[in-house]
Design a protein around this motif. Sequence first.
Motif, mmCIF file in Angstrom:
data_model
loop_
_atom_site.group_PDB
_atom_site.id
_atom_site.type_symbol
_atom_site.label_atom_id
_atom_site.label_comp_id
_atom_site.label_asym_id
_atom_site.label_seq_id
_atom_site.Cartn_x
_atom_site.Cartn_y
_atom_site.Cartn_z
ATOM 1 N N ALA A 1 -10.683 0.826 73.391
ATOM 2 C CA ALA A 1 -11.677 1.024 74.445
ATOM 3 C C ALA A 1 -13.047 0.452 74.065
ATOM 4 C CB ALA A 1 -11.815 2.511 74.759
ATOM 5 N N ASP A 2 -13.196 -0.032 72.831
ATOM 6 C CA ASP A 2 -14.469 -0.598 72.387
ATOM 7 C C ASP A 2 -14.742 -1.886 73.169
ATOM 8 O OD1 ASP A 2 -16.585 -1.839 71.078
ATOM 9 O OD2 ASP A 2 -15.922 -1.200 69.093
ATOM 10 N N PRO A 3 -15.806 -1.950 73.957
ATOM 11 C CA PRO A 3 -16.063 -3.120 74.812
ATOM 12 C C PRO A 3 -16.336 -4.395 74.022
ATOM 13 C CG PRO A 3 -17.960 -1.642 74.812
ATOM 14 C CD PRO A 3 -16.848 -0.913 74.111
ATOM 15 N N ILE B 1 3.725 4.265 64.764
ATOM 16 C CA ILE B 1 2.873 3.087 64.855
ATOM 17 C C ILE B 1 3.010 2.410 66.214
ATOM 18 C CG2 ILE B 1 2.486 0.772 63.915
ATOM 19 C CD1 ILE B 1 3.279 1.992 61.143
ATOM 20 N N ASN B 2 4.221 2.360 66.747
ATOM 21 C CA ASN B 2 4.429 1.700 68.033
ATOM 22 C C ASN B 2 3.794 2.461 69.191
ATOM 23 O OD1 ASN B 2 5.846 -0.374 66.897
ATOM 24 N ND2 ASN B 2 7.845 0.514 67.290
ATOM 25 N N ALA B 3 3.687 3.774 69.055
ATOM 26 C CA ALA B 3 3.215 4.595 70.171
ATOM 27 C C ALA B 3 1.702 4.784 70.198
ATOM 28 C CB ALA B 3 3.896 5.963 70.125
ATOM 29 N N VAL B 4 1.021 4.524 69.075
ATOM 30 C CA VAL B 4 -0.410 4.798 69.023
ATOM 31 C C VAL B 4 -1.179 3.751 69.836
ATOM 32 C CG1 VAL B 4 -0.926 3.408 66.962
ATOM 33 C CG2 VAL B 4 -2.266 5.465 67.433
ATOM 34 N N PRO B 5 -2.249 4.141 70.549
ATOM 35 C CA PRO B 5 -3.060 3.158 71.280
ATOM 36 C C PRO B 5 -3.577 2.070 70.341
ATOM 37 C CG PRO B 5 -3.648 5.383 71.920
ATOM 38 C CD PRO B 5 -2.720 5.519 70.753
ATOM 39 N N SER B 6 -3.516 0.822 70.790
ATOM 40 C CA SER B 6 -3.890 -0.296 69.934
ATOM 41 C C SER B 6 -4.397 -1.450 70.771
ATOM 42 C CB SER B 6 -2.679 -0.752 69.115
ATOM 43 O OG SER B 6 -1.675 -1.282 69.969
ATOM 44 N N LEU B 7 -5.063 -2.393 70.109
ATOM 45 C CA LEU B 7 -5.502 -3.604 70.788
ATOM 46 C C LEU B 7 -4.314 -4.440 71.227
ATOM 47 C CD1 LEU B 7 -8.478 -4.588 68.485
ATOM 48 C CD2 LEU B 7 -8.638 -3.894 70.869
ATOM 49 N N LEU C 1 -1.418 -3.379 72.370
ATOM 50 C CA LEU C 1 -0.920 -2.859 73.643
ATOM 51 C C LEU C 1 -1.907 -3.098 74.777
ATOM 52 C CD1 LEU C 1 0.676 0.511 72.429
ATOM 53 C CD2 LEU C 1 1.828 -1.649 72.919
ATOM 54 N N GLU C 2 -3.197 -3.185 74.441
ATOM 55 C CA GLU C 2 -4.235 -3.414 75.451
ATOM 56 C C GLU C 2 -4.298 -4.878 75.866
ATOM 57 O OE1 GLU C 2 -7.579 -2.726 77.950
ATOM 58 O OE2 GLU C 2 -6.155 -1.338 77.031
ATOM 59 N N ALA C 3 -4.213 -5.790 74.875
ATOM 60 C CA ALA C 3 -4.482 -7.196 75.192
ATOM 61 C C ALA C 3 -3.544 -8.191 74.529
ATOM 62 C CB ALA C 3 -5.922 -7.536 74.810
ATOM 63 N N GLY C 4 -2.753 -7.766 73.536
ATOM 64 C CA GLY C 4 -1.875 -8.690 72.823
ATOM 65 C C GLY C 4 -2.668 -9.650 71.959
ATOM 66 N N ALA C 5 -1.997 -10.733 71.492
ATOM 67 C CA ALA C 5 -2.638 -11.810 70.728
ATOM 68 C C ALA C 5 -3.313 -11.295 69.456
ATOM 69 C CB ALA C 5 -3.645 -12.561 71.592
ATOM 70 N N ILE C 6 -2.687 -10.351 68.783
ATOM 71 C CA ILE C 6 -3.316 -9.743 67.622
ATOM 72 C C ILE C 6 -2.235 -9.192 66.698
ATOM 73 C CG2 ILE C 6 -3.542 -7.346 68.430
ATOM 74 C CD1 ILE C 6 -6.565 -7.638 67.525
ATOM 75 N N HIS C 7 -2.595 -9.022 65.429
ATOM 76 C CA HIS C 7 -1.668 -8.475 64.436
ATOM 77 C C HIS C 7 -2.201 -7.162 63.880
ATOM 78 C CE1 HIS C 7 1.387 -11.534 64.058
ATOM 79 N NE2 HIS C 7 0.460 -12.467 64.091
ATOM 80 N N GLY C 8 -1.296 -6.330 63.422
ATOM 81 C CA GLY C 8 -1.678 -5.048 62.858
ATOM 82 C C GLY C 8 -1.112 -4.850 61.463
ATOM 83 N N CYS C 9 -1.855 -4.135 60.629
ATOM 84 C CA CYS C 9 -1.397 -3.723 59.304
ATOM 85 C C CYS C 9 -1.746 -2.248 59.126
ATOM 86 C CB CYS C 9 -2.067 -4.538 58.199
ATOM 87 S SG CYS C 9 -1.553 -6.268 58.148
ATOM 88 N N VAL C 10 -0.839 -1.514 58.494
ATOM 89 C CA VAL C 10 -1.009 -0.077 58.349
ATOM 90 C C VAL C 10 -0.722 0.332 56.909
ATOM 91 C CG1 VAL C 10 -0.404 2.193 59.273
ATOM 92 C CG2 VAL C 10 -0.144 0.154 60.714
ATOM 93 N N LEU C 11 -1.641 1.073 56.305
ATOM 94 C CA LEU C 11 -1.388 1.675 54.993
ATOM 95 C C LEU C 11 -0.761 3.033 55.210
ATOM 96 C CD1 LEU C 11 -1.868 1.337 51.887
ATOM 97 C CD2 LEU C 11 -3.888 2.796 52.213
ATOM 98 N N CYS C 12 0.380 3.266 54.580
ATOM 99 C CA CYS C 12 1.133 4.499 54.797
ATOM 100 C C CYS C 12 1.407 5.210 53.472
ATOM 101 C CB CYS C 12 2.479 4.198 55.470
ATOM 102 S SG CYS C 12 2.365 3.145 56.939
#
Length: 311
Positions: free
Chosen positions: A29-31, A167-173, A175-186
Amino acid sequence: MAVKQLRKGKAKAVDPALLGEFALRPDPADPRLTERIAGVDQDGTAIETAVVVERPLTLFLNGQEIVTMMTIGDYPDYLALGYLLNQNMLRPDDVIEGVDFDEELDVVVVRTERETNYEEKLKKKVRTSGCAQGTVFGDLMEKFETVALPQDAMLKTSWLVSLSKKINAVPSLYLEAGAIHGCVLCQGDRPLLYMEDVGRHNAVDKIAGYMLRHGIAPDDKIFYTTGRLTSEMVIKTVQMGIPILVSRSGFTAWGVELARQAGLTLVGRAKGKRFVALAGQDRLVFDHDPDGLEDEDPRHQRKSGRSDDAA
């Protein structure tokens, strides 16, 4: 100039046990991170869609310009610190005197107590296979070849299923807009830090920077990425001291070779109950029956969950 001092002095260590799930993550949601742009769809109908914003960030180490990166612009301090650490320009024991960010000039300056000069190192650049043209420097393998990963780390197969769902269910950029990669420390089946960026190498470096500033030990951690398991991803994970690397996407042959050389557990094509491990299989603990589990819900599939060719 609108200079913000983002970090100063030595940070206090953070106990991962006290971190909640997704203690740090992007805010879709960050503009500043996305824009609405008008266009048409396949039927010629007027539409408006969200697209990810990318902006340049020039990094200085003390008085020396190091690199200009394309990034979404969140967490410039962690990106700067992690980049320098993963390029062997910062040492884990370096005293960070400050990290200053000029929002108008898109410049971040890391200042250390130790004097630095990397003029010769900067001449040896290598473009990586990562998207957004990742760059590494010629002596990157020196540290890689000396890292000893912990042998007692483990990866329960039930954790893979749980992490994938969370990870798949959490709100993310993504899911909002695509064209991006994610990394998660677990840690275990708990996602701790979730970073996204236009280049997966940036997302890795943000996590590395956070770990450096907050003294988070890598020994019992799992690194999850949405992108391919390339040589770059393997090298950075090993340099960070993390013993397990998991991806929704596929492998490159050199990535597998380097993982085996370093003793890194490498798990790819992790989608729901399914996965393939090509290195470090001895750390796997098969603690559930995959026949009793459902396949991943198609609604939660990311781009790299649909194609192993995702960048």
